[in-house]
Design a protein around this motif. Sequence first.
Motif, mmCIF file in Angstrom:
data_model
loop_
_atom_site.group_PDB
_atom_site.id
_atom_site.type_symbol
_atom_site.label_atom_id
_atom_site.label_comp_id
_atom_site.label_asym_id
_atom_site.label_seq_id
_atom_site.Cartn_x
_atom_site.Cartn_y
_atom_site.Cartn_z
ATOM 1 N N LYS A 210 78.872 -32.167 92.950
ATOM 2 C CA LYS A 210 78.198 -31.087 93.568
ATOM 3 C C LYS A 210 77.036 -30.618 92.964
ATOM 4 C CE LYS A 210 79.307 -26.987 90.351
ATOM 5 N NZ LYS A 210 79.677 -26.434 89.214
ATOM 6 N N GLU A 211 76.322 -31.520 92.197
ATOM 7 C CA GLU A 211 74.762 -31.960 91.740
ATOM 8 C C GLU A 211 73.872 -32.681 92.927
ATOM 9 O OE1 GLU A 211 73.096 -33.734 88.576
ATOM 10 O OE2 GLU A 211 71.566 -34.028 89.513
ATOM 11 N N GLU A 214 73.938 -28.989 95.723
ATOM 12 C CA GLU A 214 73.596 -28.398 94.478
ATOM 13 C C GLU A 214 71.940 -28.273 95.428
ATOM 14 O OE1 GLU A 214 73.685 -26.592 90.924
ATOM 15 O OE2 GLU A 214 75.933 -25.858 91.184
ATOM 16 N N ALA A 215 71.329 -29.860 94.854
ATOM 17 C CA ALA A 215 70.146 -30.278 94.925
ATOM 18 C C ALA A 215 69.907 -30.229 96.427
ATOM 19 C CB ALA A 215 69.824 -31.594 95.216
ATOM 20 N N LYS A 217 71.359 -28.015 99.344
ATOM 21 C CA LYS A 217 70.697 -26.812 99.199
ATOM 22 C C LYS A 217 69.100 -26.498 98.975
ATOM 23 C CE LYS A 217 75.566 -26.076 99.581
ATOM 24 N NZ LYS A 217 76.513 -25.179 98.662
ATOM 25 N N GLN A 218 68.863 -26.579 98.281
ATOM 26 C CA GLN A 218 68.024 -26.370 97.687
ATOM 27 C C GLN A 218 67.016 -26.978 98.446
ATOM 28 O OE1 GLN A 218 67.842 -23.618 95.136
ATOM 29 N NE2 GLN A 218 65.527 -23.452 96.203
ATOM 30 N N GLY A 219 67.179 -28.302 98.267
ATOM 31 C CA GLY A 219 65.713 -28.827 99.517
ATOM 32 C C GLY A 219 65.735 -28.130 100.860
ATOM 33 N N ALA A 221 66.630 -25.223 101.571
ATOM 34 C CA ALA A 221 65.396 -24.042 101.057
ATOM 35 C C ALA A 221 63.931 -24.461 100.753
ATOM 36 C CB ALA A 221 66.141 -23.241 99.614
ATOM 37 N N TYR A 222 64.031 -24.991 99.912
ATOM 38 C CA TYR A 222 62.559 -25.469 100.060
ATOM 39 C C TYR A 222 61.693 -25.371 101.519
ATOM 40 C CZ TYR A 222 61.480 -25.953 95.065
ATOM 41 O OH TYR A 222 61.869 -25.799 93.942
ATOM 42 N N GLU A 225 61.403 -22.411 103.982
ATOM 43 C CA GLU A 225 60.726 -21.882 103.326
ATOM 44 C C GLU A 225 58.645 -22.612 104.099
ATOM 45 O OE1 GLU A 225 60.288 -19.341 100.312
ATOM 46 O OE2 GLU A 225 62.130 -18.643 100.862
ATOM 47 N N ALA A 229 56.330 -20.496 106.151
ATOM 48 C CA ALA A 229 55.252 -20.782 105.647
ATOM 49 C C ALA A 229 54.117 -21.118 106.754
ATOM 50 C CB ALA A 229 54.445 -20.923 104.277
ATOM 51 N N GLU A 234 51.485 -17.982 105.917
ATOM 52 C CA GLU A 234 51.473 -17.923 104.756
ATOM 53 C C GLU A 234 50.702 -19.189 104.042
ATOM 54 O OE1 GLU A 234 54.978 -16.988 103.422
ATOM 55 O OE2 GLU A 234 55.593 -15.505 105.077
ATOM 56 N N GLU A 235 49.934 -18.423 102.633
ATOM 57 C CA GLU A 235 49.741 -19.464 101.839
ATOM 58 C C GLU A 235 50.119 -20.615 101.314
ATOM 59 O OE1 GLU A 235 47.077 -19.406 97.821
ATOM 60 O OE2 GLU A 235 48.539 -17.480 98.573
ATOM 61 N N VAL A 236 50.173 -22.040 101.155
ATOM 62 C CA VAL A 236 51.119 -22.659 101.113
ATOM 63 C C VAL A 236 50.121 -23.407 100.357
ATOM 64 C CG1 VAL A 236 52.465 -22.616 103.213
ATOM 65 C CG2 VAL A 236 50.509 -23.661 102.871
ATOM 66 N N SER A 237 50.408 -24.821 99.648
ATOM 67 C CA SER A 237 49.542 -25.310 98.646
ATOM 68 C C SER A 237 48.588 -26.729 99.425
ATOM 69 C CB SER A 237 50.119 -25.714 97.157
ATOM 70 O OG SER A 237 51.797 -26.469 97.777
#
Lengths: 509, 125
Positions: A210-211, A214-215, A217-219, A221-222, A225, A229, A234-237
């Motif tokens: 599960k973790e 989630e990781a 999916k989160q990755g 999403a990152y 984005e 960007a 858009e501004e990125v770091s």
Amino acid sequence: MTAAMSKGRLTRQELGWLLTQEASGAAERLRVGVQVLKTNAPPAPLPGADDPSATGLDATLNVLDDAMKMLSSLHTKPAAIKGRRGRIDLAALIWEVAPDARVSIETGPVERSGTEIFADEGELRRMLHVLIGQGTGAGSAVTIKRDGEDVRVAVVLGPDSSATAETERAWLARMAIRYGGRYELEGGAEVLSFPADGVSERKEREALRKELDEARKQGEAYARELAQAYAHGEEVSTPSTLPPPLHLMPTAERFGALSKFAGGIAAELRTILSAAARQVPSKAGQPPLTALTPSGGTPSMPLQIADAEERWDVVRRALARAQDFVGALASLSDIDAQDLSGACRLDEVSGNVNGALQGRADKLGVKLVMTPAPDDLPPAHIAARACTVLVRNLVEQAISASPKGSEVRVSFSHEEAGPRLSVEDSGAPLPSGARRAFVALEVEPGTYGRASCVPLNIAAEIAGAVEATVELADSPLGGLRVSVTFGRAPRSAPARATTGHETSGHEMG
Amino acid sequence: MRILIIEDADSIRRMIEALVTGRGHSVEPANSGARGVELAIAQAPDLVLLDLNLPGTLDGFQVCEKLRAEPNTKNVPIVIISALDDQDSKARALAAGANAYYTKPFSPMALLKEIEGRKRDAEKK
């Protein structure tokens, strides 16, 4: 005394075992003596610890006897106590610990069956001794049951005669918790529950899965984005540089910087080329052939003159190509970056562009064809000037890429997203894997048989600035098809004007 | 800002850490509710990023309630980041005192904007 004894001396475990044997023997002897004193009769056969008729001193002796038995049993298999830790079948262990017990086993349904748990065998053995001792003893009724994720051992409670019963129950409860289980009194039975073998690992695996999910999916999403960007500037770091990278700038600013840069380059090149062009004689007039003779002497051989003229032709063609390129660059600087959005009719703009480029197409022997636009073609969401530059670059590169005697076709369609313009050429095909790099100017000019990637890049920049989409595909004409799909213009867009090339296929060749 | 991240999943926690430290915030991680409450009370962070499904004795809802009950942390903004995306959980979390709720996978940009917004709010006060 220490746990590890030197060679030749008793270990702590062996000494414990000996002491319990001594104590047990002493209890037996005490029992016999008391019996003799009480009755003055020959000693009766030794009563069992669970003798229900025992009272008073007998009961006390029974308790002592129980305790001794238990202590003694702890030392019966010192090797085992030392410790096998792993998967242990509770049912099998019960048979060993209490061979006289009446054991019933319920292994549970197939998908969750088995009476194995993960434990230390010595500790488990001790727990079962205590549990069964708490019950009705040697002939206890023991039930082992697989109950979902647990394995339960239930023993019917016997007469609660033991003085240490409470302590033993507390100990059992503590030990059960240590193994992730529990100790309970249920009706007339004591129950020890343990997680079945593999359950904790499975739960751990599930939690980990599960973790990870989630990781992941989160990755994603990152990553999404980050990609957005970059795509939208858009501004990125990323570290700042001077001037800032184009992808960090807002669209209008980015386009403004690009057109300014292109304009600057074009102006410089134009100055250089003009100076060079002045030295090249026009084809109509005779060249200053003296310039070709190092000594200034008059060339007398016709072969030399023909050769020189051929060289001038090469220079002229190169100059023309360079001037076209500069023109394309300069066209970008004609667009006001703050005025990119607007509305225009693609067919009108294309008609005007084609008209302007007709001479050039004729010169190269390329037929320029514009197919009529559909009646419902909506206005495109782009300012007319920007659209003109875009279409001009597309058509120009198509003409340049197409061989003499071939065709360039301009067409329109009404797509769901908005109006679409397509320009097809008969030049060399562009492999699909190379298209992105070609438009991004990541390949050498001339690669894939096309003179320059700059016009396509300019068109793509303009399209990107008005959020139009550019697609490259193979054309049925044999070359490349570039399609640009624009957004629909707002309702206040200009009405369709009547022009000659709207009613029918307009051949301009 | 000093941000306390209460999240048991190491990978997610590290991602959030990387995201916010990259913007100059300092981070204190906690992998259980009890540890999170302990740290929050001891350090009174500027912001708490809180998961709801936490191992141990305290889940995220209970952490939220405890932080709101403590004088030291009752005004600390709490932003929930949870895989629970049902309305009931959102309502429960907000009722327990959370200030914002993000569902996993969350948008990093949106989270950064949220944090920047909280920072501006804190600076106004």
